[in-house]
Design an enzyme around this catalytic site. Structure first.
Site, PDB file in Angstrom:
ATOM      1  N   VAL A 482     -68.468 -32.982  31.114  1.00 17.85           N
ATOM      2  CA  VAL A 482     -68.036 -32.381  32.608  1.00 17.85           C
ATOM      3  C   VAL A 482     -68.532 -31.249  32.684  1.00 17.85           C
ATOM      4  O   VAL A 482     -67.971 -30.204  33.210  1.00 17.85           O
ATOM      5  CB  VAL A 482     -66.349 -32.430  32.364  1.00 17.85           C
ATOM      6  CG1 VAL A 482     -65.597 -33.996  32.595  1.00 17.85           C
ATOM      7  CG2 VAL A 482     -65.942 -31.819  30.963  1.00 17.85           C
ATOM      8  N   VAL A 485     -72.178 -31.885  37.019  1.00 15.55           N
ATOM      9  CA  VAL A 485     -72.153 -33.030  37.772  1.00 15.55           C
ATOM     10  C   VAL A 485     -70.916 -33.984  37.403  1.00 15.55           C
ATOM     11  O   VAL A 485     -70.145 -34.408  38.161  1.00 15.55           O
ATOM     12  CB  VAL A 485     -73.174 -33.960  37.236  1.00 15.55           C
ATOM     13  CG1 VAL A 485     -73.183 -35.413  37.794  1.00 15.55           C
ATOM     14  CG2 VAL A 485     -74.586 -33.509  37.639  1.00 15.55           C
ATOM     15  N   GLU A 615     -77.594 -46.093  38.081  1.00 16.51           N
ATOM     16  CA  GLU A 615     -78.196 -45.728  39.117  1.00 16.51           C
ATOM     17  C   GLU A 615     -78.898 -44.310  39.302  1.00 16.51           C
ATOM     18  O   GLU A 615     -79.908 -44.044  39.842  1.00 16.51           O
ATOM     19  CB  GLU A 615     -77.501 -46.029  40.500  1.00 16.51           C
ATOM     20  CG  GLU A 615     -78.013 -45.852  41.608  1.00 16.51           C
ATOM     21  CD  GLU A 615     -79.083 -46.649  42.120  1.00 16.51           C
ATOM     22  OE1 GLU A 615     -80.238 -46.096  41.791  1.00 16.51           O
ATOM     23  OE2 GLU A 615     -79.091 -47.871  42.559  1.00 16.51           O
ATOM     24  N   VAL A 618     -82.673 -42.503  38.361  1.00 18.47           N
ATOM     25  CA  VAL A 618     -83.744 -42.420  38.889  1.00 18.47           C
ATOM     26  C   VAL A 618     -83.360 -42.022  40.425  1.00 18.47           C
ATOM     27  O   VAL A 618     -82.578 -42.888  41.147  1.00 18.47           O
ATOM     28  CB  VAL A 618     -84.609 -44.008  39.262  1.00 18.47           C
ATOM     29  CG1 VAL A 618     -85.806 -43.665  40.236  1.00 18.47           C
ATOM     30  CG2 VAL A 618     -85.001 -44.296  37.930  1.00 18.47           C
ATOM     31  N   ALA A 620     -81.266 -39.710  41.318  1.00 20.64           N
ATOM     32  CA  ALA A 620     -79.876 -39.337  41.830  1.00 20.64           C
ATOM     33  C   ALA A 620     -79.071 -40.277  42.376  1.00 20.64           C
ATOM     34  O   ALA A 620     -78.845 -41.468  41.953  1.00 20.64           O
ATOM     35  CB  ALA A 620     -79.959 -37.845  42.198  1.00 20.64           C
ATOM     36  N   LEU A 622     -79.746 -41.580  45.324  1.00 16.76           N
ATOM     37  CA  LEU A 622     -80.421 -42.611  46.124  1.00 16.76           C
ATOM     38  C   LEU A 622     -80.106 -44.039  45.556  1.00 16.76           C
ATOM     39  O   LEU A 622     -80.492 -44.149  44.235  1.00 16.76           O
ATOM     40  CB  LEU A 622     -81.987 -42.309  46.212  1.00 16.76           C
ATOM     41  CG  LEU A 622     -82.250 -41.032  46.849  1.00 16.76           C
ATOM     42  CD1 LEU A 622     -83.750 -40.898  46.757  1.00 16.76           C
ATOM     43  CD2 LEU A 622     -81.679 -40.901  48.428  1.00 16.76           C
ATOM     44  N   GLU A 676     -84.558 -27.784  34.794  1.00 24.10           N
ATOM     45  CA  GLU A 676     -83.496 -27.754  33.748  1.00 24.10           C
ATOM     46  C   GLU A 676     -83.872 -26.241  32.985  1.00 24.10           C
ATOM     47  O   GLU A 676     -84.904 -25.473  33.373  1.00 24.10           O
ATOM     48  CB  GLU A 676     -84.368 -28.725  32.373  1.00 24.10           C
ATOM     49  CG  GLU A 676     -84.439 -30.098  32.711  1.00 24.10           C
ATOM     50  CD  GLU A 676     -83.037 -30.844  32.805  1.00 24.10           C
ATOM     51  OE1 GLU A 676     -82.227 -30.260  31.793  1.00 24.10           O
ATOM     52  OE2 GLU A 676     -82.736 -31.682  33.564  1.00 24.10           O
ATOM     53  N   LYS A 691     -88.291 -41.838  34.229  1.00 19.02           N
ATOM     54  CA  LYS A 691     -87.895 -42.505  35.474  1.00 19.02           C
ATOM     55  C   LYS A 691     -88.768 -43.698  35.748  1.00 19.02           C
ATOM     56  O   LYS A 691     -88.252 -44.546  36.199  1.00 19.02           O
ATOM     57  CB  LYS A 691     -87.867 -41.669  36.712  1.00 19.02           C
ATOM     58  CG  LYS A 691     -86.834 -40.281  36.514  1.00 19.02           C
ATOM     59  CD  LYS A 691     -86.789 -39.222  37.820  1.00 19.02           C
ATOM     60  CE  LYS A 691     -85.697 -38.386  37.397  1.00 19.02           C
ATOM     61  NZ  LYS A 691     -85.812 -37.365  38.362  1.00 19.02           N
TER      62      LYS A 691
END
Ligand code: ADP
Ligand code: ASP
Ligand code: MG
Length: 824
Positions: A482, A485, A615, A618, A620, A622, A676, A691
């Site tokens: 948590v 995101v 999903e 790759v 985020a 989209l 990062e 990805k």
């Protein structure tokens, strides 16, 4: 005249008895009433426990006895709590206490006798059980008297005559009915109080009518007197669509037919003791089930003809626990008459009640559902009867399975509706509830299934959702990780909850939350207004512990959501899927790691009917993988994929030019959270490589990370740097090299983009000079772009483009996966 029966909870405390008294007071104003009472709640069980301890020579029976004593005394004290200054009342209380003590002393002697002789016969058991109703009716009668309510107390043992089948006696109506009639005809009081459950055999021994039998006592009196109404007062507001203790969404059924009530009660709706309906059905006396704790609630009315209300043909779903399944099978049974007859006769002789029977059409197998309690005895008896056939291998020794339950879907109108059983079994199947046996009553009023007892709650909830809440589907989320995101996801869930319920009939519930330190799990849903505190105060986090919780709660439509970047978490996915818990991963490790695990997860997802979605791996939020999935599923083939998939590298190359330094731009990207914390993960291209690998795999190609060509644009020094600081130092030292990359692109009228490509089964990533006019050329900010060249899109690719990084869009990608699961 009316008959009112009050159950254990209704007479379980002084407070509730006061409620009972006010109901009696009100009803006796308009008609005469017979009032049947149960033992004080829980006392019958305690009597049995004390007796069984005594019988086992265990002196702890005395403690149980003390508890029984103190429960009754505190009820009396509560009922007479305002006697302080009232001498007359005090006297009445003393007299009652003395009377109750006398009875309790008799109970004590009986228990002592059981202890001494080390034996508890069915006959003694009934004598013992009769104390419960005797005590409760005595207490209530004296309380009524002390409050000047005109009532009489009549012992039902003197009215109801049975055979000598102790513990579950059969009523002799020929003797019983006239006795009841003559008593009530000569009675002049408006209220007659009677203990339920108890009766006497023709020989004058105390008998009982079976557990829950006070309802039956009331029905016997109601039928004999042909009263206007039989009221069953209990602790819930009627017969519910399913057991309200197990399914929160259960609702009272306003009207039921006698037959539906019989099926529901026979199949476990404990609120009504099954034999109760028969006597009143013959006389067409309505049964009304009401709640003593909420007398205004409408309750349930059970009558002959029920007005159709156009709703679901299913009226209720019930469950019977502690069931065992006996299976008799063998080739020797096929076409040979008499096997079933011998089987049923044997069970009848042993007085074993059969709850359910199924026989395969080949006659090769007969399955019988009985109470767990009778299981061993049944097996021994049946094995003995078929010993000869078993030795000749004509049939197999009886197979006994225990720890099972039966669930039944019930409704008069089911026979006119196709597809009820289809819906029932597909709902159970989707929720991974294994069905051991199925039976459908010839009346088609009932379809029942035998399942493992651990699955009962989940089965009832899913079936209830299917038949009664078709409009809402509950999704139970177990979220781990948590951070940024995760926090956004919870915010989005909180914000969208009402909207989803209203518009999509999806009810989202966060049933579990975990970070690396603590975890919290709540069957009713973690309070999202206060989740941080709840999590902070939760138990110590453990990956297997979190899984165990999710598994043991066994909630329908469970989804595990991984918002970590932790390999150990991704290793748990297979465990979740095997429990039919869907997995939504933000974490890329499982899909970009070893291909065997990826394939295993995909296979488990199919086998256990649980989604495995990722999903956000790759692009985020989209819809890249979803789109790719649809292309493949509809038969398209991917030829080439070209993509810019790193928001961080995009930011860097969009801002890097002759006026800036590479070092400063990378630093800025790091500080603004576009990379990062260790920017090497982004700059080395490994993230993009993962990805494109996932894209390749999802296109149907079995590639590993090692098959992928990754051309680093970093200098060797930078690639080999030991620490983040060293890495930044190399950027300063090698500035001219990076400027060189920029200049070359500029001279060629190109933009630098870090491109991922998949072509002809091969994948590669690397920095490219993108010429003007190319769709990648104008890619702004943190945007991602993916171009699919497929058989159907050979020249003009299918393009997906948009923000490909950031907590909000990533959270909404996870949200989209959750909705995909909910809509499935
Ligand atoms: P009483 O002591 O009043 O006789 P019971 O405990 O025998 O009460 O029966 C009431 C209980 O039956 C409820 O508290 C509930 O737990 C259980 N029950 C099981 N199935 C149903 C159902 N379909 N509708 C209502 N109650 C049910
Ligand atoms: N007291 C008995 C029992 O608990 C009968 C009843 O409550 O209906 O089974
Ligand atoms: Mg009951």
């Amino acid at each position: 005249m009316k008959v009112l029966k009050f159950g254990g909870t209704s007479v379980g405390s002084a407070e509730n008895i006061n409620k009972v008294i006010s109901i009696l007071d009100q009803q006796s104003k308009t008609t005469n009433i017979a009032v049947v009472v149960s033992a004080v709640g829980g006392i019958t069980d305690k009597l049995l426990e004390a007796a069984s301890l005594a019988c086992d020579k265990n002196l702890d029976y005395k403690q149980k006895y003390d508890t029984i004593w103190s429960i009754h005394n505190s009820v009396i004290e509560g009922l007479f709590s305002n006697t302080k200054n009232d001498k007359a009342l005090q006297k009445q209380q003393d007299e009652l206490q003395e009377l109750v003590s006398e009875k309790l002393n008799a109970l004590k002697s009986l228990l002592n006798g059981i202890y001494l002789i080390n034996e508890l016969s069915p006959k003694t058991k009934d004598k013992l059980l009769s104390f419960g109703e005797d005590l409760s009716s005595t207490i209530i009668y004296h309380t009524l008297h002390s409050r000047s309510v005109d009532a009489t107390l009549k012992n039902s043992q003197e009215l109801i005559t049975t055979d000598a089948n102790f513990n579950n006696a059969t009523v002799n109506f020929k003797i019983t009915n006239p006795k009841i009639q003559s008593f009530f005809e000569s009675n002049s009081k408006a209220i007659v109080l009677l203990p339920g459950f108890v009766s006497k055999s023709v020989n004058g021994d105390i008998t009982t009518l079976g557990r829950g039998g006070s309802d039956y006592t009331a029905a016997i009196i109601a039928a004999a007197m042909e009263v206007d109404e039989l009221q069953i007062w209990t602790d819930v507001s009627g017969m519910y669509t399913t057991n309200p203790k197990l399914v929160k969404q259960a609702a009272p059924i306003v009207e039921l037919s006698y037959k539906e009530a019989v099926e529901l009660s026979h199949f476990g709706a404990k609120v009504l003791y099954p034999p109760t309906v028969m006597p009143v059905l013959k006389k067409k006396i309505p049964i009304v089930i009401k709640n003593t704790l909420d007398p205004e609630a409408i309750g349930t009315t059970i009558t002959q003809n029920v007005t159709p209300n156009g709703n679901s043909p299913v009226k209720g779903i019930s469950n019977i626990d502690n069931v065992a399944l006996l299976t008799l099978q063998g080739n020797g049974m096929v076409g040979v008459p008499g096997f079933s007859k011998r089987l049923f006769e044997t069970l009848a002789q042993e007085k074993i009640n059969i709850i359910l029977i199924t026989q395969s059409s080949s006659e090769h197998t007969i399955c019988i559902g009985i109470s767990d309690f009778d299981a061993q005895r049944a097996k021994e008896a049946v094995d003995a009867v078929f010993e000869y056939e078993i030795t000749l291998h004509k049939i197999d020794p009886i197979v006994l399975e225990t720890n099972l339950s039966i669930i039944a879907v019930i409704g008069d109108k089911m026979k006119n509706h196709q597809g009820i059983s289809g819906k029932m079994f597909s709902t159970l199947g989707k929720n991974n509830v294994n069905i051991r046996a199925i039976a459908q009553g010839a009346s088609e009023r009932n379809i029942s299934a035998v399942i493992h007892k651990n699955d009962v709650k989940k089965a009832l909830n899913s079936l209830h959702e299917q038949f009664f809440e078709i409009k809402t589907k509950q999704i139970n989320l177990f979220i781990t990780g948590v951070g940024n995101v995760g926090e956004r996801l919870i915010e989005q869930i909180k914000q969208q909850k009402a909207y989803l319920k209203e518009n999509f009939k999806i009810s989202l519930r966060v049933a579990g939350l975990s970070n690396s330190r603590t975890m919290v799990v709540n069957d009713d849903g973690v309070n999202l207004k206060n989740w941080k505190k709840e999590l902070e105060n939760g138990e110590k986090a453990r990956l297997d512990g979190f899984f165990e919780h999710a598994k043991n709660l066994n909630l329908r439509n469970s989804v595990f959501i991984d918002i970590t970047a932790n390999e150990a978490v991704s290793n748990m996915y297979s465990h979740y899927l095997k429990e039919s818990i869907s997995v939504v991963a933000c974490n890329k490790i499982a899909c970009s790691g070893n291909i065997e695990y990826y394939n295993e997860l995909k296979a488990l997802s199919r086998q256990y009917n649980a989604a495995f979605l990722f999903e956000t791996n790759v692009g985020a939020g989209l819809p890249v993988l979803d789109t790719l999935g649809h292309l493949i599923a509809s038969g398209d083939k991917v030829n080439t994929i070209q993509a810019v998939l790193s928001g961080s590298l995009n930011f860097i190359f969009n801002n890097f030019n002759a006026e800036t330094t590479f070092h400063d731009i990378v630093k800025q990207a790091q500080q603004e959270g576009y990379t990062e914390p260790d920017p090497r993960i982004d700059l080395s291209g490994i993230d993009v490589a993962r990805k494109v690998l996932i894209l390749a795999r999802e296109s149907g190609h079995a590639v590993e990370l090692s098959d992928l060509t990754s051309e680093s644009f970093l200098t060797e020094k930078a690639s080999n740097s030991d620490t983040v600081d060293d890495f930044f130092q190399t950027l300063i030292e090698d500035e001219s090299y990076y400027q060189g990359l920029f200049k070359s692109a500029q001279d060629n009228n190109c933009q630098l983009k870090f491109v991922a490509e998949f072509n002809d089964g091969k994948a590669k990533v690397g920095l490219q000079e993108i010429p003007e006019g190319h769709p990648f050329y104008n890619l702004k900010g943190k945007d991602n772009i993916v171009m699919f060249y497929t058989q159907r899109y050979p020249e003009q690719p299918l393009i997906i483009k948009g923000a490909g990084a950031g907590a909000d869009v990533t959270a909404s990608g996870l949200f989209a996966d959750i909705i995909r699961i909910a809509n499935n």
